[in-house]
Design a protein around this motif. Structure first.
Motif, PDB file in Angstrom:
ATOM      1  N   GLN A 136       0.828  -1.205   0.000  1.00 46.00           N
ATOM      2  CA  GLN A 136       0.000   0.000   0.000  1.00 46.00           C
ATOM      3  C   GLN A 136       0.864   1.256   0.000  1.00 46.00           C
ATOM      4  O   GLN A 136       2.031   1.236   0.388  1.00 46.00           O
ATOM      5  N   TYR A 137       0.254   2.364  -0.424  1.00 46.55           N
ATOM      6  CA  TYR A 137       0.936   3.648  -0.428  1.00 46.55           C
ATOM      7  C   TYR A 137       1.149   4.145   0.993  1.00 46.55           C
ATOM      8  O   TYR A 137       0.364   3.865   1.902  1.00 46.55           O
ATOM      9  N   THR A 138       2.215   4.925   1.169  1.00 44.26           N
ATOM     10  CA  THR A 138       2.544   5.477   2.478  1.00 44.26           C
ATOM     11  C   THR A 138       1.735   6.746   2.748  1.00 44.26           C
ATOM     12  O   THR A 138       1.183   7.361   1.830  1.00 44.26           O
ATOM     13  N   PRO A 139       1.644   7.177   4.016  1.00 45.34           N
ATOM     14  CA  PRO A 139       0.921   8.403   4.339  1.00 45.34           C
ATOM     15  C   PRO A 139       1.455   9.627   3.595  1.00 45.34           C
ATOM     16  O   PRO A 139       0.675  10.481   3.163  1.00 45.34           O
ATOM     17  N   ILE A 140       2.774   9.725   3.432  1.00 49.59           N
ATOM     18  CA  ILE A 140       3.332  10.883   2.726  1.00 49.59           C
ATOM     19  C   ILE A 140       2.940  10.859   1.258  1.00 49.59           C
ATOM     20  O   ILE A 140       2.588  11.897   0.679  1.00 49.59           O
ATOM     21  N   GLY A 145      -0.041  13.451  -3.050  1.00 52.47           N
ATOM     22  CA  GLY A 145      -1.005  13.336  -4.125  1.00 52.47           C
ATOM     23  C   GLY A 145      -2.102  14.384  -4.062  1.00 52.47           C
ATOM     24  O   GLY A 145      -2.634  14.798  -5.098  1.00 52.47           O
ATOM     25  N   ARG A 146      -2.459  14.820  -2.857  1.00 51.20           N
ATOM     26  CA  ARG A 146      -3.504  15.836  -2.700  1.00 51.20           C
ATOM     27  C   ARG A 146      -2.973  17.256  -2.816  1.00 51.20           C
ATOM     28  O   ARG A 146      -3.758  18.196  -2.986  1.00 51.20           O
ATOM     29  N   THR A 147      -1.650  17.440  -2.702  1.00 50.07           N
ATOM     30  CA  THR A 147      -1.109  18.804  -2.608  1.00 50.07           C
ATOM     31  C   THR A 147       0.012  19.087  -3.602  1.00 50.07           C
ATOM     32  O   THR A 147       0.766  20.036  -3.422  1.00 50.07           O
ATOM     33  N   ASP A 148       0.140  18.271  -4.647  1.00 40.27           N
ATOM     34  CA  ASP A 148       1.174  18.466  -5.656  1.00 40.27           C
ATOM     35  C   ASP A 148       0.575  19.110  -6.897  1.00 40.27           C
ATOM     36  O   ASP A 148      -0.313  18.531  -7.525  1.00 40.27           O
ATOM     37  N   PRO A 149       1.039  20.300  -7.294  1.00 42.71           N
ATOM     38  CA  PRO A 149       0.472  20.957  -8.479  1.00 42.71           C
ATOM     39  C   PRO A 149       0.687  20.170  -9.760  1.00 42.71           C
ATOM     40  O   PRO A 149      -0.097  20.280 -10.704  1.00 42.71           O
ATOM     41  N   GLY A 150       1.743  19.346  -9.833  1.00 44.56           N
ATOM     42  CA  GLY A 150       2.007  18.525 -11.010  1.00 44.56           C
ATOM     43  C   GLY A 150       1.353  17.168 -10.970  1.00 44.56           C
ATOM     44  O   GLY A 150       1.522  16.360 -11.890  1.00 44.56           O
ATOM     45  N   ASP A 236      -2.538  18.991   4.801  1.00 46.86           N
ATOM     46  CA  ASP A 236      -2.012  17.655   5.066  1.00 46.86           C
ATOM     47  C   ASP A 236      -0.750  17.735   5.901  1.00 46.86           C
ATOM     48  O   ASP A 236       0.089  18.618   5.693  1.00 46.86           O
ATOM     49  N   ALA A 237      -0.599  16.780   6.819  1.00 43.88           N
ATOM     50  CA  ALA A 237       0.637  16.599   7.580  1.00 43.88           C
ATOM     51  C   ALA A 237       0.861  15.100   7.710  1.00 43.88           C
ATOM     52  O   ALA A 237      -0.064  14.355   8.044  1.00 43.88           O
ATOM     53  N   ALA A 238       2.077  14.648   7.428  1.00 46.16           N
ATOM     54  CA  ALA A 238       2.359  13.215   7.477  1.00 46.16           C
ATOM     55  C   ALA A 238       3.814  12.971   7.841  1.00 46.16           C
ATOM     56  O   ALA A 238       4.690  13.794   7.551  1.00 46.16           O
ATOM     57  N   PHE A 239       4.059  11.837   8.486  1.00 49.02           N
ATOM     58  CA  PHE A 239       5.433  11.428   8.771  1.00 49.02           C
ATOM     59  C   PHE A 239       5.509   9.917   8.637  1.00 49.02           C
ATOM     60  O   PHE A 239       4.509   9.195   8.732  1.00 49.02           O
ATOM     61  N   GLN A 240       6.707   9.423   8.415  1.00 49.46           N
ATOM     62  CA  GLN A 240       6.951   7.987   8.416  1.00 49.46           C
ATOM     63  C   GLN A 240       8.406   7.742   8.793  1.00 49.46           C
ATOM     64  O   GLN A 240       9.299   8.522   8.438  1.00 49.46           O
ATOM     65  N   GLN A 282       9.142  13.486   6.756  1.00 47.96           N
ATOM     66  CA  GLN A 282       7.947  14.226   7.133  1.00 47.96           C
ATOM     67  C   GLN A 282       7.551  15.179   6.021  1.00 47.96           C
ATOM     68  O   GLN A 282       8.399  15.670   5.270  1.00 47.96           O
ATOM     69  N   TYR A 283       6.252  15.440   5.916  1.00 52.14           N
ATOM     70  CA  TYR A 283       5.730  16.286   4.840  1.00 52.14           C
ATOM     71  C   TYR A 283       4.571  17.123   5.358  1.00 52.14           C
ATOM     72  O   TYR A 283       3.735  16.655   6.147  1.00 52.14           O
ATOM     73  N   TYR A 284       4.528  18.387   4.885  1.00 55.54           N
ATOM     74  CA  TYR A 284       3.430  19.302   5.204  1.00 55.54           C
ATOM     75  C   TYR A 284       3.010  19.985   3.910  1.00 55.54           C
ATOM     76  O   TYR A 284       3.858  20.516   3.173  1.00 55.54           O
ATOM     77  N   GLY A 285       1.733  19.971   3.613  1.00 59.00           N
ATOM     78  CA  GLY A 285       1.259  20.564   2.370  1.00 59.00           C
ATOM     79  C   GLY A 285      -0.139  21.138   2.534  1.00 59.00           C
ATOM     80  O   GLY A 285      -0.882  20.764   3.449  1.00 59.00           O
ATOM     81  N   ALA A 286      -0.488  22.033   1.621  1.00 57.23           N
ATOM     82  CA  ALA A 286      -1.809  22.661   1.674  1.00 57.23           C
ATOM     83  C   ALA A 286      -2.215  23.132   0.280  1.00 57.23           C
ATOM     84  O   ALA A 286      -1.354  23.422  -0.568  1.00 57.23           O
ATOM     85  N   THR A 287      -3.512  23.202   0.053  1.00 53.52           N
ATOM     86  CA  THR A 287      -4.059  23.782  -1.171  1.00 53.52           C
ATOM     87  C   THR A 287      -5.228  24.683  -0.787  1.00 53.52           C
ATOM     88  O   THR A 287      -5.904  24.457   0.235  1.00 53.52           O
ATOM     89  N   TYR A 288      -5.449  25.690  -1.628  1.00 48.99           N
ATOM     90  CA  TYR A 288      -6.632  26.536  -1.456  1.00 48.99           C
ATOM     91  C   TYR A 288      -7.189  26.866  -2.833  1.00 48.99           C
ATOM     92  O   TYR A 288      -6.443  27.311  -3.717  1.00 48.99           O
ATOM     93  N   ASP A 289      -8.470  26.616  -3.007  1.00 44.08           N
ATOM     94  CA  ASP A 289      -9.130  26.832  -4.287  1.00 44.08           C
ATOM     95  C   ASP A 289      -9.747  28.238  -4.306  1.00 44.08           C
ATOM     96  O   ASP A 289     -10.723  28.506  -3.613  1.00 44.08           O
ATOM     97  N   PHE A 290      -9.139  29.123  -5.111  1.00 41.77           N
ATOM     98  CA  PHE A 290      -9.631  30.490  -5.227  1.00 41.77           C
ATOM     99  C   PHE A 290     -10.736  30.622  -6.273  1.00 41.77           C
ATOM    100  O   PHE A 290     -11.227  31.720  -6.522  1.00 41.77           O
ATOM    101  N   GLY A 291     -11.090  29.536  -6.920  1.00 42.13           N
ATOM    102  CA  GLY A 291     -12.098  29.588  -7.966  1.00 42.13           C
ATOM    103  C   GLY A 291     -11.477  29.677  -9.336  1.00 42.13           C
ATOM    104  O   GLY A 291     -11.620  28.769 -10.157  1.00 42.13           O
ATOM    105  N   ILE A 292     -10.745  30.756  -9.606  1.00 45.88           N
ATOM    106  CA  ILE A 292     -10.092  30.903 -10.908  1.00 45.88           C
ATOM    107  C   ILE A 292      -8.822  30.065 -10.981  1.00 45.88           C
ATOM    108  O   ILE A 292      -8.355  29.730 -12.065  1.00 45.88           O
ATOM    109  N   LEU A 293      -8.254  29.715  -9.811  1.00 49.02           N
ATOM    110  CA  LEU A 293      -7.084  28.840  -9.758  1.00 49.02           C
ATOM    111  C   LEU A 293      -6.980  28.230  -8.377  1.00 49.02           C
ATOM    112  O   LEU A 293      -7.579  28.704  -7.405  1.00 49.02           O
TER     113      LEU A 293
END
Length: 414
Positions: A136-140, A145-150, A236-240, A282-293
Motif C-alpha cells: 500500500q501507499y505510504t501516508p506521505i 497526491g492531494r497537494t502536488d500541483p504537477g 495535510d501533515a504526514a510522517f513515516q 515528514q511532509y506538510y502541504g496545503a491547497t486553497y481553491d480560489f475559484g479561478i485557480l
C-alpha cells in the motif's frame, strides 16, 4: 400457479439483491508519448578519486524517445471491488499493476514483466473507518497526491515528488518512500473535517520497491497522516519512519541511499552511513481553491542516519509552491517552482573520500521548476505537454549539475 410465480419472483429479487451487494471495477491509465531529456553531468573532482561523476560523462547528454513510461502519469491496470457484509460493514480489495505499452513485457523490466503497485484487502465499518493489509501507499505519498500541483507526474522540475531514473538525473531524486509491502493500514472516517491514517509493517522485504525509490530489505516502518478539509482549504501533515539493519552495499544513487537525495550524496561511495540505517521522513502541504485557480504549497524533509551514531547523517529538505487552473473549459495549465538543500554531517567516520577532501560535512543547494498543460478531448482523454528543469549547485564534494525534460503525449483513463 400464483404461488410458483411468487416464489420465482422472490428468488429473482433475492439474487438481484445479492448481486448488487458485491461489485468489481476494472480501471486503468494508458499514457504514451514522446520525451526528450537533457542532463548536465558533473566532472570528477580532483580532490579524491573516490568522488565519481554519476552521469558517466562530462558535459551534456541528450536523448529522445517514444516512451511507454508516461510523462504525465505511469500507465497502470487495476481491479477493485467491494462487498456489502451487512450492518454497515463491507469488505474491499485493490490489485494494481504498472504497464509499459512500448515494451515487450507487460511492465517493462520490473518484476519479470509485472510490477505490483498495490495489492491489499480490508474491512470497513461505516462511522468508524477501515483497515487493510498488503502492499500500500505510504501516508506521505497520499498527502503529496492531494497537494502536488504537477499531480505526481514523471518529468523533471518537481522538488517534492521528483522524477524517476528514466529521466537521467539523480540530483533531485525521490525524497520519500512511496509504498510498503506487508503493511497494515488504518484510516478513520472523516469527522469535523479531519481524517487520520496510519501504517505499520514489520520485517518488510520491499521486493517491489526499488532501492532508488526508498525501499530496503528487512525494513521495519511506521507512520501516520492527518488530512483536514474545510470548504476550499485542504491541509495535510504526514510522517513515516523506518529502520533497516542491512541496507544494500551497492546503493550509490536514489533517495534512499541514505543520502540518496542528491548528486552530492550520489557522488559519495556506497554506505557512507554504514548498512544499519534509520530513516525519518515528514511532509506538510496545503491547497486553497480560489475559484479561478488553485494554489499549492509543500515542504518535505528526509533524514538518513547511522543507527549506532545518529550524529552521522544525511538530510534532504525541499519546499515548493505552485498553481493549477482551467484556462478554458477544456484547457488546464499548471506551474510550480521549488528549492531545497542537501546536508551531511560527521560523514568522515564512514566516507574516506571526505577525509581526503578535508571535510566531514557537506551542503548543496538545488532548485527546480515545471510548466504543464492538458487539453481535454473528453472527460477521459487528454493531450498534454510538460516541461521541467532542475539545477544543483557546486559544493566541496560535487560540481554543479542540471537537467531538463519535456514530454508530449496522450493520456486515456478508464
Amino acid at each position: 400457479m400464483k404461488k410458483s410465480l411468487l416464489a420465482v419472483a422472490a428468488i429473482g429479487a433475492f439474487a438481484s439483491a445479492a448481486q448488487a451487494q458485491s461489485s468489481v471495477t476494472v480501471y486503468g491509465i494508458l499514457d504514451v508519448g514522446f520525451q526528450g531529456v537533457t542532463t548536465r553531468g558533473a566532472a570528477s573532482s580532483s580532490t579524491s578519486t573516490a568522488v565519481q561523476n554519476p552521469v558517466g560523462t562530462n558535459g551534456k547528454s541528450n536523448q529522445t524517445r517514444f516512451s511507454g513510461e508516461g510523462a504525465e502519469q505511469t500507465s497502470r491496470l487495476g481491479f477493485k471491488g467491494n462487498e456489502d457484509l451487512g450492518g454497515g460493514t463491507s469488505a474491499f480489495f485493490t490489485v494494481e499493476f504498472a504497464l509499459n505499452p512500448t515494451d515487450a513485457t507487460l511492465s517493462g523490466s520490473y518484476g519479470n514483466g509485472l510490477a505490483n503497485r498495490q495489492s491489499f484487502v480490508g474491512l470497513k465499518k461505516s462511522g468508524i473507518g477501515q483497515a487493510a493489509i498488503g502492499t500500500q501507499y505510504t501516508p506521505i505519498h497520499m498527502a503529496v497526491g492531494r497537494t502536488d500541483p504537477g499531480q505526481q507526474n514523471n518529468m523533471l522540475g518537481n522538488v517534492i515528488y521528483a522524477t524517476n531514473a528514466s529521466q537521467g538525473s539523480g540530483q533531485t531524486a525521490t525524497s520519500y518512500t512511496v509504498r510498503y509491502n506487508n503493511a497494515l493500514t488504518l484510516m478513520t472516517d472523516r469527522i469535523a473535517g479531519f481524517q487520520l491514517n496510519a501504517v505499520y509493517n514489520n520485517n518488510n522485504t520491499d521486493t517491489n520497491q526499488t532501492a532508488s525509490a526508498g525501499g530496503s530489505t528487512n525494513n521495519n516502518a511506521y507512520g501516520a497522516g492527518l488530512n483536514y478539509v474545510w470548504q476550499k482549504l485542504n491541509v495535510d501533515a504526514a510522517f513515516q519512519a523506518s529502520s533497516s539493519p542491512n541496507w544494500s552495499a551497492q546503493q550509490t544513487t536514489g533517495p534512499a541511499l541514505p543520502a540518496s537525495a542528491s548528486t552530492a550524496v550520489a557522488n559519495l561511495p556506497a554506505n557512507v552511513l554504514g548498512t544499519a540505517i534509520n530513516m525519518g521522513q515528514q511532509y506538510y502541504g496545503a491547497t486553497y481553491d480560489f475559484g479561478i485557480l488553485k494554489a499549492y504549497a509543500g515542504y518535505i524533509s528526509a533524514k538518513y542516519s547511522n543507527q549506532a551514531a545518529p550524529s552521522s547523517y544525511l538530510q534532504r529538505t525541499a519546499q515548493q509552491i505552485g498553481v493549477r487552473s482551467f484556462v478554458t473549459p477544456s484547457i488546464e495549465a499548471w506551474a510550480s517552482a521549488g528549492t531545497g538543500r542537501f546536508t551531511g554531517q560527521n560523514l568522515a567516520q564512514s566516507a574516506a573520500s571526505l577525509v581526503a577532501a578535508n571535510s566531514s560535512s557537506l551542503t548543496q543547494n538545488f532548485s527546480g521548476y515545471q510548466l504543464g498543460s492538458n487539453y481535454y478531448l473528453s472527460k477521459r482523454t487528454n493531450l498534454y505537454a510538460i516541461y521541467g528543469s532542475t539545477a544543483v549547485s557546486s559544493s566541496s564534494v560535487a560540481q554543479s549539475e542540471g537537467g531538463s525534460s519535456y514530454g508530449v503525449g496522450v493520456r486515456h483513463t478508464f
